[in-house]
Write a protein that holds these residues in place. Structure first.
Motif, PDB file in Angstrom:
ATOM      1  N   GLY B  26       0.844  -1.201   0.000  1.00  0.00           N
ATOM      2  CA  GLY B  26       0.000   0.000   0.000  1.00  0.00           C
ATOM      3  C   GLY B  26       0.865   1.231   0.000  1.00  0.00           C
ATOM      4  O   GLY B  26       1.614   1.485  -0.938  1.00  0.00           O
ATOM      5  N   CYS B  27       0.785   2.006   1.102  1.00  0.00           N
ATOM      6  CA  CYS B  27       1.502   3.287   1.153  1.00  0.00           C
ATOM      7  C   CYS B  27       2.984   3.126   1.446  1.00  0.00           C
ATOM      8  O   CYS B  27       3.772   4.043   1.237  1.00  0.00           O
ATOM      9  N   ARG B  28       3.399   1.997   1.957  1.00  0.00           N
ATOM     10  CA  ARG B  28       4.788   1.692   2.337  1.00  0.00           C
ATOM     11  C   ARG B  28       5.294   2.536   3.505  1.00  0.00           C
ATOM     12  O   ARG B  28       6.463   2.483   3.847  1.00  0.00           O
ATOM     13  N   ASN B  29       4.426   3.351   4.099  1.00  0.00           N
ATOM     14  CA  ASN B  29       4.910   4.295   5.115  1.00  0.00           C
ATOM     15  C   ASN B  29       4.125   4.245   6.430  1.00  0.00           C
ATOM     16  O   ASN B  29       4.060   5.238   7.151  1.00  0.00           O
ATOM     17  N   GLY B  31       0.905   4.002   7.142  1.00  0.00           N
ATOM     18  CA  GLY B  31      -0.353   4.709   7.301  1.00  0.00           C
ATOM     19  C   GLY B  31      -1.612   3.951   6.937  1.00  0.00           C
ATOM     20  O   GLY B  31      -2.677   4.213   7.479  1.00  0.00           O
ATOM     21  N   CYS B  32      -1.525   2.998   5.993  1.00  0.00           N
ATOM     22  CA  CYS B  32      -2.763   2.473   5.399  1.00  0.00           C
ATOM     23  C   CYS B  32      -3.164   1.093   5.885  1.00  0.00           C
ATOM     24  O   CYS B  32      -4.315   0.706   5.728  1.00  0.00           O
ATOM     25  N   ALA B  34      -2.357  -1.865   4.693  1.00  0.00           N
ATOM     26  CA  ALA B  34      -2.458  -2.931   3.684  1.00  0.00           C
ATOM     27  C   ALA B  34      -1.469  -4.068   3.947  1.00  0.00           C
ATOM     28  O   ALA B  34      -1.760  -5.226   3.660  1.00  0.00           O
ATOM     29  N   LYS B  48       7.403   3.667  13.348  1.00  0.00           N
ATOM     30  CA  LYS B  48       6.168   4.437  13.578  1.00  0.00           C
ATOM     31  C   LYS B  48       5.070   3.979  12.634  1.00  0.00           C
ATOM     32  O   LYS B  48       5.270   3.892  11.421  1.00  0.00           O
ATOM     33  N   ILE B  49       3.900   3.689  13.206  1.00  0.00           N
ATOM     34  CA  ILE B  49       2.760   3.202  12.430  1.00  0.00           C
ATOM     35  C   ILE B  49       1.493   3.895  12.906  1.00  0.00           C
ATOM     36  O   ILE B  49       1.430   4.387  14.024  1.00  0.00           O
ATOM     37  N   SER B  50       0.498   3.912  12.021  1.00  0.00           N
ATOM     38  CA  SER B  50      -0.797   4.478  12.379  1.00  0.00           C
ATOM     39  C   SER B  50      -1.524   3.497  13.287  1.00  0.00           C
ATOM     40  O   SER B  50      -1.750   2.341  12.920  1.00  0.00           O
ATOM     41  N   ARG B  51      -1.925   3.966  14.475  1.00  0.00           N
ATOM     42  CA  ARG B  51      -2.567   3.091  15.466  1.00  0.00           C
ATOM     43  C   ARG B  51      -3.980   2.674  15.054  1.00  0.00           C
ATOM     44  O   ARG B  51      -4.598   1.848  15.714  1.00  0.00           O
ATOM     45  N   LEU B  52      -4.500   3.243  13.981  1.00  0.00           N
ATOM     46  CA  LEU B  52      -5.774   2.754  13.443  1.00  0.00           C
ATOM     47  C   LEU B  52      -5.649   1.301  13.007  1.00  0.00           C
ATOM     48  O   LEU B  52      -6.630   0.570  12.965  1.00  0.00           O
TER      49      LEU B  52
END
Lengths: 307, 89
Positions: B26-29, B31-32, B34, B48-52
């Protein structure tokens, strides 16, 4: 002057995971100018060809995505009227005090059926680093990075895109310039404009609400889209797709991700829209060409990956 | 079949360079979501990752995003993410 009411997208506040990495991305790669940092840690940036104080706000937190997109309105006296019209259509409307963002006046905030927050405001301080106005040169300093001229639009994902589109058309006087529909006439993507641009905001139907697909920045021309692609490879940045062209809006484009996974677009071109123009439509069997005119096929990452 | 993360760039980019497509990109960063995976064994660090997409509890259970997954030993992972529908939880 003919263009009144809602003038344009004025700002977007984006959630990012790491401020230092994000500054390198938005300032050094996209080519925005650093404006300042507020006491709560938010960082403000602007593109070189924008007059107002700022257009991009970065807020560091532990989730990616979009907090709020702001639209500038031609006169403060219109804000209460828009608030009433939005409220009459069932939107949840609230007030944001002047100064919540430095240099910005009061804002009318509303929550759309797709779960996105939008602000309307009429006053933002002019930047002391905006375009020259007297015997103006092209720029004060030559553009750097990708040379983004301005923040241009957002594409947002959610369930009830018809409901959100209705707020923009009926309460805020936007027009639908273009849409794509499924065989049963269900709209799957809607492109809305309040101006001469082919779109100022776009909506795509999705299984989850409040999702952010991308924020977009204008470049001068197709060569600059190529230069942006050169920068993406040079700095090993995460590319989604492009350079290519959209059938919808005709924009020449490249998509990539910021260091927190939020998608950005830089683009050039596209047609001019006038409110008397008929709406352009696309059928689902031509969706590939509608989205990517050269590839003529959709890509799962572009369609499905959001923050 | 092993994939070597010999540049310290994370599991997802190492897989991409190796031409391996088992994990959705997905975004490779971070955030998403995937590229969500379950790490079955091995030691690693998570950036660092989005906790969602990965709650702290899930992180303790061994869930990770492959784009921000930096192995410290050999590791074995099972993809659980998707490009089109985020994995539940």
């Amino acid at each position: 002057m003919a263009l009144q009411g809602v003038l344009r997208p004025g700002f977007v506040q984006i959630r990012i995971l790491d401020m230092e990495e994000s500054l390198v991305h938005y300032r050094d790669r996209l080519g925005l100018d650093f404006v300042g940092k507020s006491e709560d840690g938010r960082v403000y940036l602007k593109a070189y060809d924008e007059f107002d104080r700022h257009s991009i706000i970065l807020r560091e937190t532990d989730e990616a995505g979009m907090d709020v997109m702001g639209f500038k309105v031609s006169d403060d006296s219109l804000l209460d009227d828009y608030a009433r019209r939005l409220s009459d259509l069932g939107a949840e409307v609230s007030a944001v005090e002047a100064g919540e963002q430095p240099g910005v006046g009061r804002r009318v905030r509303f929550l759309s059926p797709t779960g996105h927050q939008f602000d309307l405001y009429a006053d933002m301080e002019l930047s002391d680093n905006g375009p020259m106005t007297e015997n103006p040169d092209l720029w004060r300093e030559e553009p750097h990075g990708m040379g983004a001229l301005r923040f241009d639009h957002c594409l947002l994902y959610g369930v009830d895109i018809d409901g959100t589109a209705k707020l923009f058309t009926e309460a805020l006087d936007f027009s639908i310039s273009e849409y794509a529909a499924a065989p049963d006439d269900t709209k799957i993507a809607v492109f809305l404009t309040c101006s001469n641009k082919a779109h100022d905001i776009a909506l795509v139907r999705h299984t989850e609400d409040a999702k952010f697909h991308h924020c977009s920045f204008l470049l001068d021309n197709w060569n600059d889209v190529g230069h942006a692609a050169d920068i993406l490879t040079r700095y090993d940045m995460s590319v989604d797709i492009g350079p290519t062209r959209h059938g919808i809006t005709r924009g020449q484009t490249i998509y990539f991700f910021d260091p927190s996974g939020n998608r950005n677009e830089v683009f050039a071109g596209g047609y001019h829209y006038y409110p008397d123009n008929p709406t352009r439509t696309w059928t689902a069997d031509q969706a590939g060409k509608a989205i990517f005119y050269y590839e003529r096929a959709l890509n799962d990452r572009f369609m499905g990956v959001v923050t | 079949m092993p994939v070597f993360d010999d540049r310290g760039e994370g599991v997802l980019r190492a897989m991409e360079r190796a031409g391996r497509a088992e994990i959705p990109v997905g975004c490779r960063n971070g955030g998403c979501g995937a590229c969500k995976v379950l790490v079955l064994n091995g030691k690693y660090r998570l950036g660092k990752i989005s906790r969602l997409h990965i709650t702290k509890f899930e992180e303790q259970e061994g869930y990770a995003l492959a784009c921000r997954l930096y192995p410290e030993t050999d590791i074995e992972v099972r993809p659980v993410g998707s490009l089109l529908h985020r994995a539940p939880g």
